[in-house]
Design a protein around this motif. Structure first.
Motif, PDB file in Angstrom:
ATOM      1  N   VAL A  79      -8.446  24.519  40.287  1.00  0.00           N
ATOM      2  CA  VAL A  79      -8.918  25.051  39.018  1.00  0.00           C
ATOM      3  C   VAL A  79      -8.489  26.503  38.841  1.00  0.00           C
ATOM      4  O   VAL A  79      -8.124  26.914  37.741  1.00  0.00           O
ATOM      5  CB  VAL A  79     -10.450  24.899  38.914  1.00  0.00           C
ATOM      6  CG1 VAL A  79     -11.000  25.639  37.727  1.00  0.00           C
ATOM      7  CG2 VAL A  79     -10.817  23.437  38.817  1.00  0.00           C
ATOM      8  N   SER A  80      -8.478  27.280  39.921  1.00  0.00           N
ATOM      9  CA  SER A  80      -8.042  28.668  39.792  1.00  0.00           C
ATOM     10  C   SER A  80      -6.555  28.729  39.450  1.00  0.00           C
ATOM     11  O   SER A  80      -6.124  29.557  38.641  1.00  0.00           O
ATOM     12  CB  SER A  80      -8.350  29.451  41.062  1.00  0.00           C
ATOM     13  OG  SER A  80      -7.624  28.948  42.149  1.00  0.00           O
ATOM     14  N   ARG A  81      -5.750  27.850  40.039  1.00  0.00           N
ATOM     15  CA  ARG A  81      -4.325  27.800  39.699  1.00  0.00           C
ATOM     16  C   ARG A  81      -4.133  27.373  38.244  1.00  0.00           C
ATOM     17  O   ARG A  81      -3.315  27.928  37.511  1.00  0.00           O
ATOM     18  CB  ARG A  81      -3.586  26.839  40.619  1.00  0.00           C
ATOM     19  CG  ARG A  81      -2.085  26.800  40.387  1.00  0.00           C
ATOM     20  CD  ARG A  81      -1.377  25.877  41.356  1.00  0.00           C
ATOM     21  NE  ARG A  81      -1.923  24.541  41.380  1.00  0.00           N
ATOM     22  CZ  ARG A  81      -1.584  23.580  40.498  1.00  0.00           C
ATOM     23  NH1 ARG A  81      -0.721  23.816  39.550  1.00  0.00           N
ATOM     24  NH2 ARG A  81      -2.112  22.377  40.596  1.00  0.00           N
ATOM     25  N   LEU A  82      -4.937  26.423  37.795  1.00  0.00           N
ATOM     26  CA  LEU A  82      -4.873  25.943  36.424  1.00  0.00           C
ATOM     27  C   LEU A  82      -5.251  27.057  35.446  1.00  0.00           C
ATOM     28  O   LEU A  82      -4.582  27.254  34.421  1.00  0.00           O
ATOM     29  CB  LEU A  82      -5.813  24.748  36.252  1.00  0.00           C
ATOM     30  CG  LEU A  82      -5.829  24.047  34.918  1.00  0.00           C
ATOM     31  CD1 LEU A  82      -4.462  23.434  34.652  1.00  0.00           C
ATOM     32  CD2 LEU A  82      -6.899  22.985  34.905  1.00  0.00           C
ATOM     33  N   ALA A  83      -6.303  27.817  35.763  1.00  0.00           N
ATOM     34  CA  ALA A  83      -6.722  28.928  34.902  1.00  0.00           C
ATOM     35  C   ALA A  83      -5.650  29.995  34.851  1.00  0.00           C
ATOM     36  O   ALA A  83      -5.411  30.603  33.800  1.00  0.00           O
ATOM     37  CB  ALA A  83      -8.039  29.502  35.393  1.00  0.00           C
ATOM     38  N   TRP A  84      -4.984  30.237  35.974  1.00  0.00           N
ATOM     39  CA  TRP A  84      -3.926  31.243  36.001  1.00  0.00           C
ATOM     40  C   TRP A  84      -2.739  30.808  35.145  1.00  0.00           C
ATOM     41  O   TRP A  84      -2.194  31.586  34.369  1.00  0.00           O
ATOM     42  CB  TRP A  84      -3.483  31.478  37.449  1.00  0.00           C
ATOM     43  CG  TRP A  84      -2.292  32.358  37.549  1.00  0.00           C
ATOM     44  CD1 TRP A  84      -1.020  31.992  37.807  1.00  0.00           C
ATOM     45  CD2 TRP A  84      -2.258  33.777  37.383  1.00  0.00           C
ATOM     46  NE1 TRP A  84      -0.199  33.084  37.824  1.00  0.00           N
ATOM     47  CE2 TRP A  84      -0.934  34.200  37.555  1.00  0.00           C
ATOM     48  CE3 TRP A  84      -3.230  34.732  37.090  1.00  0.00           C
ATOM     49  CZ2 TRP A  84      -0.553  35.512  37.456  1.00  0.00           C
ATOM     50  CZ3 TRP A  84      -2.835  36.050  36.993  1.00  0.00           C
ATOM     51  CH2 TRP A  84      -1.524  36.433  37.174  1.00  0.00           C
ATOM     52  N   GLU A  85      -2.341  29.534  35.276  1.00  0.00           N
ATOM     53  CA  GLU A  85      -1.179  29.050  34.535  1.00  0.00           C
ATOM     54  C   GLU A  85      -1.447  28.956  33.035  1.00  0.00           C
ATOM     55  O   GLU A  85      -0.606  29.311  32.219  1.00  0.00           O
ATOM     56  CB  GLU A  85      -0.759  27.681  35.055  1.00  0.00           C
ATOM     57  CG  GLU A  85      -0.143  27.698  36.433  1.00  0.00           C
ATOM     58  CD  GLU A  85       0.132  26.308  36.961  1.00  0.00           C
ATOM     59  OE1 GLU A  85      -0.219  25.317  36.270  1.00  0.00           O
ATOM     60  OE2 GLU A  85       0.698  26.198  38.058  1.00  0.00           O
ATOM     61  N   ARG A  86      -2.608  28.441  32.663  1.00  0.00           N
ATOM     62  CA  ARG A  86      -2.897  28.181  31.257  1.00  0.00           C
ATOM     63  C   ARG A  86      -3.413  29.404  30.510  1.00  0.00           C
ATOM     64  O   ARG A  86      -3.058  29.626  29.367  1.00  0.00           O
ATOM     65  CB  ARG A  86      -3.924  27.057  31.112  1.00  0.00           C
ATOM     66  CG  ARG A  86      -3.486  25.761  31.707  1.00  0.00           C
ATOM     67  CD  ARG A  86      -2.591  25.008  30.751  1.00  0.00           C
ATOM     68  NE  ARG A  86      -2.369  23.669  31.230  1.00  0.00           N
ATOM     69  CZ  ARG A  86      -1.195  23.196  31.549  1.00  0.00           C
ATOM     70  NH1 ARG A  86      -0.140  23.931  31.457  1.00  0.00           N
ATOM     71  NH2 ARG A  86      -1.068  21.967  31.978  1.00  0.00           N
ATOM     72  N   LEU A  87      -4.285  30.182  31.178  1.00  0.00           N
ATOM     73  CA  LEU A  87      -4.969  31.268  30.474  1.00  0.00           C
ATOM     74  C   LEU A  87      -4.608  32.659  30.975  1.00  0.00           C
ATOM     75  O   LEU A  87      -4.990  33.647  30.349  1.00  0.00           O
ATOM     76  CB  LEU A  87      -6.493  31.077  30.615  1.00  0.00           C
ATOM     77  CG  LEU A  87      -7.039  29.714  30.177  1.00  0.00           C
ATOM     78  CD1 LEU A  87      -8.501  29.602  30.521  1.00  0.00           C
ATOM     79  CD2 LEU A  87      -6.822  29.523  28.693  1.00  0.00           C
ATOM     80  N   GLY A  88      -3.933  32.740  32.113  1.00  0.00           N
ATOM     81  CA  GLY A  88      -3.594  34.036  32.669  1.00  0.00           C
ATOM     82  C   GLY A  88      -4.772  34.731  33.317  1.00  0.00           C
ATOM     83  O   GLY A  88      -4.783  35.943  33.481  1.00  0.00           O
ATOM     84  N   ILE A  89      -5.814  33.948  33.693  1.00  0.00           N
ATOM     85  CA  ILE A  89      -7.016  34.498  34.324  1.00  0.00           C
ATOM     86  C   ILE A  89      -6.893  34.321  35.830  1.00  0.00           C
ATOM     87  O   ILE A  89      -6.628  33.227  36.308  1.00  0.00           O
ATOM     88  CB  ILE A  89      -8.288  33.770  33.822  1.00  0.00           C
ATOM     89  CG1 ILE A  89      -8.418  33.934  32.331  1.00  0.00           C
ATOM     90  CG2 ILE A  89      -9.512  34.280  34.545  1.00  0.00           C
ATOM     91  CD1 ILE A  89      -9.526  33.110  31.726  1.00  0.00           C
ATOM     92  N   SER A  90      -7.105  35.404  36.578  1.00  0.00           N
ATOM     93  CA  SER A  90      -7.009  35.300  38.034  1.00  0.00           C
ATOM     94  C   SER A  90      -8.356  34.947  38.620  1.00  0.00           C
ATOM     95  O   SER A  90      -9.389  35.115  38.017  1.00  0.00           O
ATOM     96  CB  SER A  90      -6.517  36.603  38.631  1.00  0.00           C
ATOM     97  OG  SER A  90      -7.368  37.650  38.296  1.00  0.00           O
TER      98      SER A  90
END
Length: 90
Positions: A79-90
């Motif tokens: 989920v953290s990788r998904l948030a980084w890829e889609r939303l740019g949130i670390s």
């Protein structure tokens, strides 16, 4: 896809690609739907007040050594990788 083919009135013999049928019927790809639901659940976990079990489990940091070999993929990592890829949130 068999259900969508029946809704569209097609069969496998018509040799129409699945992506074309999904676009024609306006259906989102399954992976996109799964990712959206996981991001929605992540939002619930982040907003969950202290003391609720799912939020506590999500925030927990276990101690100890991990087994040898390739680390197992955890839901949190995905989920953290998904948030980084889609939303740019670390």
């Amino acid at each position: 896809m068999s259900f969508l083919r029946r809704v569209a009135g097609l069969s496998l013999r018509d040799r129409v690609r699945s992506s074309v049928i999904q676009e024609e019927l306006g259906v989102d790809p399954l992976l996109l739907r799964v990712e959206r639901s996981q991001m929605r659940w992540l939002g619930h976990l982040v907003r969950m007040p202290p003391g609720h079990l799912p939020g506590e489990v999500f925030r927990a940091r276990p101690t100890g050594r991990r087994p040898r070999g390739r680390p197992r993929t955890r839901w949190r990592d995905y989920v953290s990788r998904l948030a980084w890829e889609r939303l740019g949130i670390s």
